[in-house]
Design a protein around this motif. Structure first.
Motif, PDB file in Angstrom:
ATOM      1  N   MET A 156       0.825  -1.204   0.000  1.00  0.00           N
ATOM      2  CA  MET A 156       0.000   0.000   0.000  1.00  0.00           C
ATOM      3  C   MET A 156       0.863   1.259   0.000  1.00  0.00           C
ATOM      4  SD  MET A 156      -2.803   1.545  -0.210  1.00  0.00           S
ATOM      5  CE  MET A 156      -3.913   0.139  -0.157  1.00  0.00           C
ATOM      6  N   VAL A 157       1.961   1.227   0.735  1.00  0.00           N
ATOM      7  CA  VAL A 157       2.875   2.372   0.722  1.00  0.00           C
ATOM      8  C   VAL A 157       3.391   2.612  -0.694  1.00  0.00           C
ATOM      9  CG1 VAL A 157       5.080   3.266   1.564  1.00  0.00           C
ATOM     10  CG2 VAL A 157       3.529   2.096   3.134  1.00  0.00           C
ATOM     11  N   LEU A 158       3.738   1.534  -1.396  1.00  0.00           N
ATOM     12  CA  LEU A 158       4.213   1.667  -2.767  1.00  0.00           C
ATOM     13  C   LEU A 158       3.119   2.219  -3.681  1.00  0.00           C
ATOM     14  CD1 LEU A 158       6.247  -1.661  -3.068  1.00  0.00           C
ATOM     15  CD2 LEU A 158       7.138   0.645  -2.707  1.00  0.00           C
ATOM     16  N   LEU A 159       1.862   1.776  -3.463  1.00  0.00           N
ATOM     17  CA  LEU A 159       0.756   2.321  -4.244  1.00  0.00           C
ATOM     18  C   LEU A 159       0.636   3.829  -4.025  1.00  0.00           C
ATOM     19  CD1 LEU A 159      -2.808   0.943  -4.765  1.00  0.00           C
ATOM     20  CD2 LEU A 159      -2.513   3.256  -3.896  1.00  0.00           C
ATOM     21  N   GLN A 160       0.714   4.254  -2.775  1.00  0.00           N
ATOM     22  CA  GLN A 160       0.584   5.684  -2.481  1.00  0.00           C
ATOM     23  C   GLN A 160       1.702   6.488  -3.133  1.00  0.00           C
ATOM     24  OE1 GLN A 160       0.435   5.199   1.790  1.00  0.00           O
ATOM     25  NE2 GLN A 160      -1.774   5.490   1.850  1.00  0.00           N
ATOM     26  N   GLN A 161       2.917   5.944  -3.121  1.00  0.00           N
ATOM     27  CA  GLN A 161       4.027   6.644  -3.763  1.00  0.00           C
ATOM     28  C   GLN A 161       3.810   6.726  -5.274  1.00  0.00           C
ATOM     29  OE1 GLN A 161       6.410   8.218  -1.990  1.00  0.00           O
ATOM     30  NE2 GLN A 161       5.248   7.537  -0.207  1.00  0.00           N
ATOM     31  N   ALA A 162       3.293   5.657  -5.871  1.00  0.00           N
ATOM     32  CA  ALA A 162       2.992   5.674  -7.298  1.00  0.00           C
ATOM     33  C   ALA A 162       1.885   6.680  -7.616  1.00  0.00           C
ATOM     34  CB  ALA A 162       2.586   4.276  -7.769  1.00  0.00           C
ATOM     35  N   ALA A 163       0.911   6.802  -6.712  1.00  0.00           N
ATOM     36  CA  ALA A 163      -0.175   7.758  -6.912  1.00  0.00           C
ATOM     37  C   ALA A 163       0.352   9.188  -6.901  1.00  0.00           C
ATOM     38  CB  ALA A 163      -1.242   7.568  -5.842  1.00  0.00           C
ATOM     39  N   ILE A 164       1.300   9.460  -6.029  1.00  0.00           N
ATOM     40  CA  ILE A 164       1.896  10.801  -5.986  1.00  0.00           C
ATOM     41  C   ILE A 164       2.576  11.121  -7.316  1.00  0.00           C
ATOM     42  CG2 ILE A 164       3.740  12.163  -4.931  1.00  0.00           C
ATOM     43  CD1 ILE A 164       3.008  10.838  -2.264  1.00  0.00           C
ATOM     44  N   GLN A 165       3.305  10.151  -7.846  1.00  0.00           N
ATOM     45  CA  GLN A 165       3.966  10.362  -9.131  1.00  0.00           C
ATOM     46  C   GLN A 165       2.949  10.579 -10.243  1.00  0.00           C
ATOM     47  OE1 GLN A 165       7.318  10.733  -9.676  1.00  0.00           O
ATOM     48  NE2 GLN A 165       7.384  10.725  -7.439  1.00  0.00           N
ATOM     49  N   ALA A 166       1.886   9.777 -10.256  1.00  0.00           N
ATOM     50  CA  ALA A 166       0.875   9.893 -11.307  1.00  0.00           C
ATOM     51  C   ALA A 166       0.137  11.214 -11.238  1.00  0.00           C
ATOM     52  CB  ALA A 166      -0.113   8.731 -11.197  1.00  0.00           C
ATOM     53  N   SER A 167      -0.045  11.738 -10.025  1.00  0.00           N
ATOM     54  CA  SER A 167      -0.815  12.971  -9.866  1.00  0.00           C
ATOM     55  C   SER A 167      -0.158  14.172 -10.536  1.00  0.00           C
ATOM     56  CB  SER A 167      -1.027  13.256  -8.377  1.00  0.00           C
ATOM     57  OG  SER A 167       0.206  13.596  -7.760  1.00  0.00           O
ATOM     58  N   LYS A 168       1.117  14.061 -10.855  1.00  0.00           N
ATOM     59  CA  LYS A 168       1.804  15.151 -11.550  1.00  0.00           C
ATOM     60  C   LYS A 168       1.326  15.281 -13.001  1.00  0.00           C
ATOM     61  CE  LYS A 168       5.994  14.387  -8.795  1.00  0.00           C
ATOM     62  NZ  LYS A 168       7.431  13.980  -8.831  1.00  0.00           N
ATOM     63  N   TYR A 169       0.714  14.208 -13.512  1.00  0.00           N
ATOM     64  CA  TYR A 169       0.354  14.174 -14.924  1.00  0.00           C
ATOM     65  C   TYR A 169      -1.151  14.065 -15.157  1.00  0.00           C
ATOM     66  CZ  TYR A 169       5.315  13.097 -14.955  1.00  0.00           C
ATOM     67  OH  TYR A 169       6.671  13.139 -14.742  1.00  0.00           O
ATOM     68  N   PHE A 170      -1.911  13.831 -14.086  1.00  0.00           N
ATOM     69  CA  PHE A 170      -3.365  13.699 -14.204  1.00  0.00           C
ATOM     70  C   PHE A 170      -4.050  14.724 -13.301  1.00  0.00           C
ATOM     71  CE2 PHE A 170      -1.832   9.552 -15.527  1.00  0.00           C
ATOM     72  CZ  PHE A 170      -2.701   9.182 -16.548  1.00  0.00           C
ATOM     73  N   ASP A 171      -5.100  15.330 -13.813  1.00  0.00           N
ATOM     74  CA  ASP A 171      -5.848  16.326 -13.039  1.00  0.00           C
ATOM     75  C   ASP A 171      -7.121  15.756 -12.419  1.00  0.00           C
ATOM     76  OD1 ASP A 171      -3.996  18.295 -13.684  1.00  0.00           O
ATOM     77  OD2 ASP A 171      -5.073  18.850 -15.518  1.00  0.00           O
ATOM     78  N   HIS A 172      -7.487  14.535 -12.813  1.00  0.00           N
ATOM     79  CA  HIS A 172      -8.728  13.928 -12.317  1.00  0.00           C
ATOM     80  C   HIS A 172      -8.399  12.626 -11.591  1.00  0.00           C
ATOM     81  CE1 HIS A 172     -11.569  16.569 -14.548  1.00  0.00           C
ATOM     82  NE2 HIS A 172     -10.513  16.712 -15.327  1.00  0.00           N
ATOM     83  N   VAL A 173      -8.885  12.486 -10.352  1.00  0.00           N
ATOM     84  CA  VAL A 173      -8.604  11.293  -9.561  1.00  0.00           C
ATOM     85  C   VAL A 173      -9.751  11.029  -8.592  1.00  0.00           C
ATOM     86  CG1 VAL A 173      -7.318  12.626  -7.813  1.00  0.00           C
ATOM     87  CG2 VAL A 173      -6.909  10.160  -8.046  1.00  0.00           C
ATOM     88  N   GLU A 174     -10.068   9.770  -8.382  1.00  0.00           N
ATOM     89  CA  GLU A 174     -11.010   9.360  -7.344  1.00  0.00           C
ATOM     90  C   GLU A 174     -10.473   8.103  -6.675  1.00  0.00           C
ATOM     91  OE1 GLU A 174     -15.140   9.621  -7.915  1.00  0.00           O
ATOM     92  OE2 GLU A 174     -15.022  11.402  -9.206  1.00  0.00           O
ATOM     93  N   ILE A 175     -10.860   7.912  -5.424  1.00  0.00           N
ATOM     94  CA  ILE A 175     -10.366   6.793  -4.614  1.00  0.00           C
ATOM     95  C   ILE A 175     -11.539   5.892  -4.244  1.00  0.00           C
ATOM     96  CG2 ILE A 175      -9.238   6.133  -2.450  1.00  0.00           C
ATOM     97  CD1 ILE A 175      -7.830   8.899  -2.543  1.00  0.00           C
ATOM     98  N   LEU A 176     -11.346   4.601  -4.440  1.00  0.00           N
ATOM     99  CA  LEU A 176     -12.346   3.597  -4.076  1.00  0.00           C
ATOM    100  C   LEU A 176     -11.717   2.643  -3.074  1.00  0.00           C
ATOM    101  CD1 LEU A 176     -15.076   2.089  -4.609  1.00  0.00           C
ATOM    102  CD2 LEU A 176     -13.873   0.840  -6.409  1.00  0.00           C
TER     103      LEU A 176
END
Length: 275
Positions: free
Chosen positions: A141-161
């Motif tokens: 899960m920590v790795l997922l969160q770190q990947a999400a931070i990286q992805a957020s630099k390139y995407f403006d739309h995000v939702e969490i399930l």
């Protein structure tokens, strides 16, 4: 060569699903020793916690009183670590009481409010006592969160399930809240509106976290703990997902936190801070 004494550990919520896994993990760890097991289930009081956890007799009885157990450990100057997997309604008082006795909490129970976290941080600072609050002990899960931070630099739309078993008392999960907070800390506002939305059923669009990030919670039997972070852009969807199939996946993180908290003098929030 100096041989360090094993870390003394108390488990609060020892008979719960997570508590039993923690008991087994500590029993197998060479650098730890179980000195107390707490659970409020009256039918289990006095029973050997190892037998209840399914790892064989440990000669540690389950007791119902957390403060008495902490006080006893403090009198013997053991200053142990207390792993807490209990209930959102009791976790704040549990952690505050442990710190008051000089016991170092490792908290896996979610549901603490921001104000409660701040109060506990202030209390831990004044007591110079280490405390770790970990919404999710899974390294994945920590790795997922770190990947999400990286992805957020390139995407403006995000939702969490987030999806959990139907015995989880709080929603959204602490992990989902933490993920949203980590994305919000980037100083970027997500999900710029395209239309004026109307919910014909209240809550259909999920809960709204900081920076316009929505969190959706599902509770069903058969689930354990699962999370998706979905990023969208024209012509593509990028999905990060973490699934647990057995609670044993959390144990490396729990043991890591027990070893780390004895070096701390304040409250630290999040497993990523000690990796």
């Amino acid at each position: 060569m100096t041989v360090q004494a094993p870390i003394p550990v108390i488990v609060n919520g020892a008979a719960g699903k997570m508590g039993r896994e923690v008991i087994k993990a500590i029993a197998q760890a060479d650098d730890m020793t179980l000195i107390g097991a707490i659970d409020r289930n009256p039918s289990l009081t006095g029973q050997d916690v190892g037998e209840v956890a399914g790892c064989g007799a440990l000669e540690i009885p389950i007791l119902p009183d957390m403060e008495a157990t902490c006080a006893m450990a403090a009198q013997e100057k053991q200053l142990p670590v207390m792993v807490d997997f209990t209930h959102p309604k009791s976790v704040y008082e549990n952690v505050r009481a442990a710190i008051a006795y000089g016991v170092r909490p490792v908290v896996g129970t979610t549901g603490l409010s921001d104000q409660q976290l701040q109060d506990l941080a202030d209390f831990a600072d004044k007591a110079s006592t280490g405390c770790l609050v970990i919404p999710n002990f899974s390294i994945g899960m920590v790795l997922l969160q770190q990947a999400a931070i990286q992805a957020s630099k390139y995407f403006d739309h995000v939702e969490i399930l987030e999806l959990h078993h139907d015995q989880k008392a709080d929603a959204p999960s602490g992990t989902a809240i933490k993920t949203a907070q980590m994305l919000a800390e980037l100083g970027k506002s997500f999900n710029p509106p395209k239309v004026t939305e109307t919910e014909t059923i209240a809550g259909a669009r999920g809960g709204l976290a900081d920076e316009n990030i929505r969190i959706h919670s599902i509770r069903l039997p058969g689930l354990i703990a699962h999370q998706e972070v979905m990023f969208g852009a024209p012509g593509q969807v990028y999905t990060l997902r973490h699934d647990t199939s057995d609670r044993v996946c959390y144990m490396p993180g729990v043991l890591l936190a027990i070893r780390a908290v004895i070096q701390l003098k304040s409250l630290v929030y999040g497993l990523e801070k000690i990796l």
